[in-house]
Design a protein around this motif. Structure first.
Motif, mmCIF file in Angstrom:
data_model
loop_
_atom_site.group_PDB
_atom_site.id
_atom_site.type_symbol
_atom_site.label_atom_id
_atom_site.label_comp_id
_atom_site.label_asym_id
_atom_site.label_seq_id
_atom_site.Cartn_x
_atom_site.Cartn_y
_atom_site.Cartn_z
ATOM 1 N N HIS A 127 -10.131 4.767 -12.234
ATOM 2 C CA HIS A 127 -10.314 3.093 -12.104
ATOM 3 C C HIS A 127 -10.239 2.398 -13.493
ATOM 4 O O HIS A 127 -10.185 1.372 -13.732
ATOM 5 C CB HIS A 127 -11.289 2.887 -11.345
ATOM 6 N N GLN B 199 -7.617 -4.319 -4.226
ATOM 7 C CA GLN B 199 -7.703 -5.523 -3.236
ATOM 8 C C GLN B 199 -9.081 -6.011 -3.486
ATOM 9 O O GLN B 199 -9.217 -7.196 -3.651
ATOM 10 C CB GLN B 199 -7.253 -4.903 -1.862
ATOM 11 N N GLN B 200 -9.886 -5.248 -3.752
ATOM 12 C CA GLN B 200 -11.391 -5.480 -3.890
ATOM 13 C C GLN B 200 -11.583 -6.401 -5.139
ATOM 14 O O GLN B 200 -12.423 -7.473 -5.340
ATOM 15 C CB GLN B 200 -12.390 -4.317 -3.874
ATOM 16 N N TRP C 48 0.453 3.040 -3.414
ATOM 17 C CA TRP C 48 -0.707 3.541 -3.696
ATOM 18 C C TRP C 48 -1.552 4.518 -3.318
ATOM 19 O O TRP C 48 -1.467 4.788 -1.791
ATOM 20 C CB TRP C 48 -1.705 2.124 -3.647
ATOM 21 N N PRO D 32 0.823 -1.347 -0.055
ATOM 22 C CA PRO D 32 0.092 0.049 -0.057
ATOM 23 C C PRO D 32 0.739 1.419 -0.039
ATOM 24 O O PRO D 32 0.411 2.298 -0.281
ATOM 25 C CB PRO D 32 -0.705 -0.135 1.379
ATOM 26 N N TYR E 71 -4.624 4.535 -11.242
ATOM 27 C CA TYR E 71 -4.216 4.085 -9.918
ATOM 28 C C TYR E 71 -2.949 3.169 -10.253
ATOM 29 O O TYR E 71 -2.000 3.500 -9.301
ATOM 30 C CB TYR E 71 -5.168 3.389 -9.225
ATOM 31 N N SER F 250 -4.793 5.440 -1.469
ATOM 32 C CA SER F 250 -5.685 4.764 -0.362
ATOM 33 C C SER F 250 -7.084 4.063 -1.268
ATOM 34 O O SER F 250 -7.250 3.068 -1.158
ATOM 35 C CB SER F 250 -6.147 5.344 0.790
ATOM 36 N N GLU F 251 -7.696 4.986 -1.978
ATOM 37 C CA GLU F 251 -8.793 4.616 -2.938
ATOM 38 C C GLU F 251 -8.486 3.586 -3.958
ATOM 39 O O GLU F 251 -9.159 2.647 -4.225
ATOM 40 C CB GLU F 251 -9.638 5.689 -3.472
ATOM 41 N N PHE G 108 -5.679 1.448 -3.695
ATOM 42 C CA PHE G 108 -5.515 0.306 -3.231
ATOM 43 C C PHE G 108 -6.488 -0.564 -2.864
ATOM 44 O O PHE G 108 -6.631 -1.918 -2.997
ATOM 45 C CB PHE G 108 -4.640 0.522 -2.050
ATOM 46 N N GLU G 109 -7.265 0.076 -2.375
ATOM 47 C CA GLU G 109 -8.593 -0.531 -1.841
ATOM 48 C C GLU G 109 -9.589 -1.287 -3.049
ATOM 49 O O GLU G 109 -9.834 -2.385 -2.913
ATOM 50 C CB GLU G 109 -9.651 0.500 -0.902
ATOM 51 N N LEU G 110 -9.470 -0.563 -4.051
ATOM 52 C CA LEU G 110 -9.935 -0.858 -5.115
ATOM 53 C C LEU G 110 -9.359 -2.112 -5.818
ATOM 54 O O LEU G 110 -10.022 -3.116 -6.110
ATOM 55 C CB LEU G 110 -10.241 0.226 -6.305
#
Length: 426
Positions: free
Chosen positions: A412, A247-248, A238, A235, A294, A240-241, A243-245
């Motif tokens: 994204h 991973q999801q 990346w 992370p 990203y 934050s937004e 990295f979360e995406l």
């Protein structure tokens, strides 16, 4: 533009859209793989709807609409033009048929070609917008259909490629820089120098700090090093937004890569890449493509660099001619970077091959004025939550690209031919 030249340009652009569906079935042209994409049949109809709505119905009192229901079916996002079919459900419009859409295009062609020899400057400007709009949709036809093919493995043939270049011998964009002094520079389109979208204007002064750009786009080899170094799991690189995406959605590589673990292969170079022609072994010297903003930003941080601003990119691009690998080459895939070219002092593959993400958000220039009427919705209404890309791709028409051209997508999105070029402060 002399009307005869405009007429010939019109013929060429319109024919290219039909060329893109040669060899495809009616079923192929019906596919919509996600809400961001549209069926090829819809693209063919919508680009004709543009000319019917903004040229023929608006400026030819004798013209009669081909089919009044088409205004609802093939309007994209123009609120001023009326209600429209939901974007996410365009793939459900099986009727009218592809043949009916071909008839529609022929009807528009006949009316436009009768009108073009006698139009005035005001209408000519709208026709130019329509032709560049169609070239945008030709690029989307390439990328949208590629995404649809990706979801149908039956349609793709496994292609056995020759031995891949070893990773330690591949061309790299890292540590190969060209310096720029910065200072007060001109940015934006000069309207006296030919066609440009409203969002490229006005030309204005901008102050740049000294900077450097990588001489070539980031390659597959470079990006594979990022992957092997755990770039998708760290992370620290990346937003934050993002990295979360990632991973999801379980991003482990660029879109359309099939990694070693899925191939159950022990060969470190055995990574498959999906193209319009099917799957083949990855070429490490090609520019990496189909990555989100990203991913591009994370890679740049991993590499100890950053993404360029769109103003840095444009300043460099104004010093080079618009040449490269475009839609006209009919390969629909970026070329590999030649070893000797990568050592040149000139920036390589600045135009064509892959769009290059910048760190700039899509925003108006000082003094920007949108086009009047419904065409004000063409670009300006999207100036929020999107990032600028520059340079064009292997799916962009060369006549459509210039140093001032601003493309924009959400951070994204990955299905376009989007890559990156590194930058550094100096």
């Amino acid at each position: 533009m002399v009307n005869a030249m405009l007429t010939e340009f019109y013929r060429q652009v319109r024919q290219r859209s039909l060329t893109l569906i040669q060899g495809l079935s009616a079923e192929d042209t019906q596919l919509q793989s996600m809400p961001d994409a549209s069926p090829l049949k819809w693209h063919l109809a919508h680009t004709s709807w543009f000319f019917e709505t903004f040229v023929l119905l608006a400026h030819d009192p004798d013209y009669q609409a081909f089919d009044p229901t088409f205004n609802y079916l093939y309007n994209s996002y123009y609120n001023a033009a009326g209600k429209r079919h939901p974007r996410a459900h365009r793939g459900m419009v099986s009727r009218p048929s592809l043949e009916r859409i071909r008839d529609y295009r022929a009807h528009i062609e006949d009316a436009m070609l009768r009108m073009l020899p006698s139009i005035d400057t005001k209408i000519e400007d709208i026709v130019q917008v329509g032709l560049h709009h169609e070239m945008q949709h030709q690029e989307l036809m390439v990328t949208d259909f590629k995404h649809a093919l990706w979801l149908n493995r039956y349609a793709l043939t496994q292609i056995a490629a020759g031995p891949a270049t070893p990773l330690d011998e591949a061309v790299s964009s890292l540590n190969n820089w060209r310096d720029y002094d910065g200072g007060l520079v001109l940015i934006g389109h000069d309207t006296s120098q030919g066609y440009g979208y409203d969002i490229e204007s006005p030309e204005h002064q901008y102050y740049l700090q000294p900077f450097a750009l990588a001489r070539s786009p980031v390659t597959n080899a470079d990006f594979l090093r990022f992957i092997d170094d755990g770039g998708y799991q760290n992370p620290d690189f990346w937003m934050s937004e993002g990295f979360e995406l990632s991973q999801q959605q379980q991003w482990q590589s660029p879109l359309y890569w099939c990694m070693r673990q899925y191939l159950q292969s022990s060969d470190p170079n055995d990574i498959q890449l999906m193209t319009w022609g099917g799957y083949r072994r990855i070429d490490l010297n090609e520019p990496v493509t189909h990555i989100s903003w990203y991913e591009a930003d994370a890679f740049a941080r991993w590499a100890g660099a950053r993404l360029p601003t769109e103003f840095e990119w444009e300043h460099a691009a104004r010093q080079q001619s618009v040449s490269g690998h475009f839609l006209e080459d009919k390969l629909y895939h970026p070329r590999a970077i030649a070893t000797q070219a990568a050592k040149s002092d000139q920036l390589q593959q600045l135009f064509g091959d892959v769009w290059e993400w910048t760190q700039s958000s899509y925003a108006p220039y000082p003094g920007f004025q949108p086009a009047p009427g419904a065409l004000s919705e063409y670009n300006g209404k999207f100036m929020i939550n999107q990032m600028v890309l520059r340079g064009g791709s292997c799916a962009s028409a060369q006549a459509h690209i210039r140093a001032t051209y601003r493309n924009f997508f959400h951070p994204h999105q990955r299905w376009q031919f989007s890559g990156l070029r590194l930058a550094q402060d100096r």
